[in-house]
Design a protein around this motif. Structure first.
Motif, short mmCIF file in Angstrom:
data_model
loop_
_atom_site.label_atom_id
_atom_site.label_comp_id
_atom_site.label_asym_id
_atom_site.label_seq_id
_atom_site.Cartn_x
_atom_site.Cartn_y
_atom_site.Cartn_z
N TYR A 20 -5.54 4.50 -4.15
CA TYR A 20 -6.02 5.71 -4.83
C TYR A 20 -7.00 6.50 -3.98
CZ TYR A 20 -4.51 2.63 -8.63
OH TYR A 20 -3.83 1.76 -9.41
N GLY A 21 -7.24 6.07 -2.76
CA GLY A 21 -8.18 6.76 -1.89
C GLY A 21 -9.33 5.84 -1.48
N PRO A 22 -10.24 6.35 -0.66
CA PRO A 22 -11.27 5.51 -0.07
C PRO A 22 -12.37 5.06 -1.03
CG PRO A 22 -11.60 7.78 0.58
CD PRO A 22 -10.29 7.74 -0.16
N ASP A 23 -12.41 5.60 -2.25
CA ASP A 23 -13.46 5.18 -3.17
C ASP A 23 -12.99 4.16 -4.22
OD1 ASP A 23 -11.95 7.17 -4.35
OD2 ASP A 23 -13.63 8.02 -5.47
N TRP A 24 -11.78 3.63 -4.04
CA TRP A 24 -11.24 2.60 -4.94
C TRP A 24 -10.76 1.40 -4.14
CZ3 TRP A 24 -10.98 2.24 -10.17
CH2 TRP A 24 -11.24 3.39 -10.90
N LEU A 25 -11.16 0.22 -4.56
CA LEU A 25 -10.59 -1.02 -4.02
C LEU A 25 -9.69 -1.62 -5.09
CD1 LEU A 25 -13.76 -2.72 -2.49
CD2 LEU A 25 -12.02 -1.39 -1.30
N VAL A 26 -8.53 -2.07 -4.67
CA VAL A 26 -7.56 -2.68 -5.59
C VAL A 26 -7.16 -4.02 -5.00
CG1 VAL A 26 -5.23 -2.45 -6.52
CG2 VAL A 26 -6.73 -0.46 -6.44
N PHE A 27 -7.08 -5.02 -5.87
CA PHE A 27 -6.73 -6.37 -5.44
C PHE A 27 -5.47 -6.80 -6.18
CE2 PHE A 27 -11.14 -5.62 -4.81
CZ PHE A 27 -11.40 -6.18 -3.57
N ARG A 28 -4.55 -7.42 -5.42
CA ARG A 28 -3.25 -7.83 -5.96
C ARG A 28 -2.95 -9.28 -5.61
NH1 ARG A 28 0.04 -2.78 -6.19
NH2 ARG A 28 -1.22 -1.16 -5.20
N ILE A 29 -2.20 -9.90 -6.48
CA ILE A 29 -1.60 -11.21 -6.21
C ILE A 29 -0.11 -11.03 -6.48
CG2 ILE A 29 -1.38 -13.62 -6.89
CD1 ILE A 29 -4.32 -13.58 -7.69
N GLY A 30 0.70 -11.35 -5.49
CA GLY A 30 2.14 -11.19 -5.66
C GLY A 30 2.54 -9.75 -5.96
N GLY A 31 1.80 -8.79 -5.44
CA GLY A 31 2.11 -7.39 -5.65
C GLY A 31 1.58 -6.82 -6.96
N LYS A 32 1.01 -7.66 -7.83
CA LYS A 32 0.51 -7.20 -9.13
C LYS A 32 -1.00 -7.05 -9.09
CE LYS A 32 4.28 -8.78 -11.84
NZ LYS A 32 4.80 -7.79 -12.72
N ILE A 33 -1.47 -5.90 -9.55
CA ILE A 33 -2.90 -5.61 -9.55
C ILE A 33 -3.59 -6.43 -10.64
CG2 ILE A 33 -4.65 -3.82 -9.94
CD1 ILE A 33 -2.58 -1.78 -8.89
N PHE A 34 -4.73 -7.04 -10.28
CA PHE A 34 -5.53 -7.75 -11.27
C PHE A 34 -6.99 -7.29 -11.29
CE2 PHE A 34 -6.33 -10.22 -7.48
CZ PHE A 34 -7.63 -10.67 -7.62
N LEU A 35 -7.39 -6.48 -10.31
CA LEU A 35 -8.79 -6.06 -10.22
C LEU A 35 -8.90 -4.69 -9.56
CD1 LEU A 35 -11.89 -6.79 -10.31
CD2 LEU A 35 -11.55 -7.84 -8.07
N HIS A 36 -9.67 -3.79 -10.18
CA HIS A 36 -9.99 -2.48 -9.62
C HIS A 36 -11.51 -2.41 -9.47
CE1 HIS A 36 -6.24 -1.20 -11.73
NE2 HIS A 36 -6.15 -0.32 -10.75
N ILE A 37 -11.96 -1.83 -8.37
CA ILE A 37 -13.38 -1.53 -8.21
C ILE A 37 -13.50 -0.08 -7.76
CG2 ILE A 37 -15.52 -2.04 -6.98
CD1 ILE A 37 -14.48 -4.88 -6.52
#
Length: 84
Positions: free
Chosen positions: A22-39
């Motif tokens: 989503y751009g440089p101000d969002w971190l996204v974490f995935r397991i197996g391609g599925k998102i589980f955490l947004h910061i």
């Protein structure tokens, strides 16, 4: 706990990948391609959005002051956790 501690913990989990779709101000974490955490790095208060089973999220919202429905995500599955 602060944002960097959450980030490091997430990266310590098995097969977690971090990206910024989503751009440089969002971190996204995935397991197996599925998102589980947004910061959101520019949030007015330090929070992270975590995907949880609906029953678990509802219980946490009812019993923990720092847990509420996620601001811009599906409120059944996503929960904002206050990092203060």
């Amino acid at each position: 706990m602060d944002i960097e501690e959450v980030r490091l913990y997430a990266l310590s989990l098995f097969e977690v990948k971090e990206d910024m779709p989503y751009g440089p101000d969002w971190l996204v974490f995935r397991i197996g391609g599925k998102i589980f955490l947004h910061i959101w790095l520019e949030a007015p208060e330090p929070t992270c959005a975590v995907k949880l089973p609906p029953e678990q999220g509802a219980w946490l919202r009812a019993n923990q002051e720092g847990v509420r429905p996620a601001y811009h995500l599906n409120k059944i599955h996503w929960n904002d956790l206050s990092l203060d």
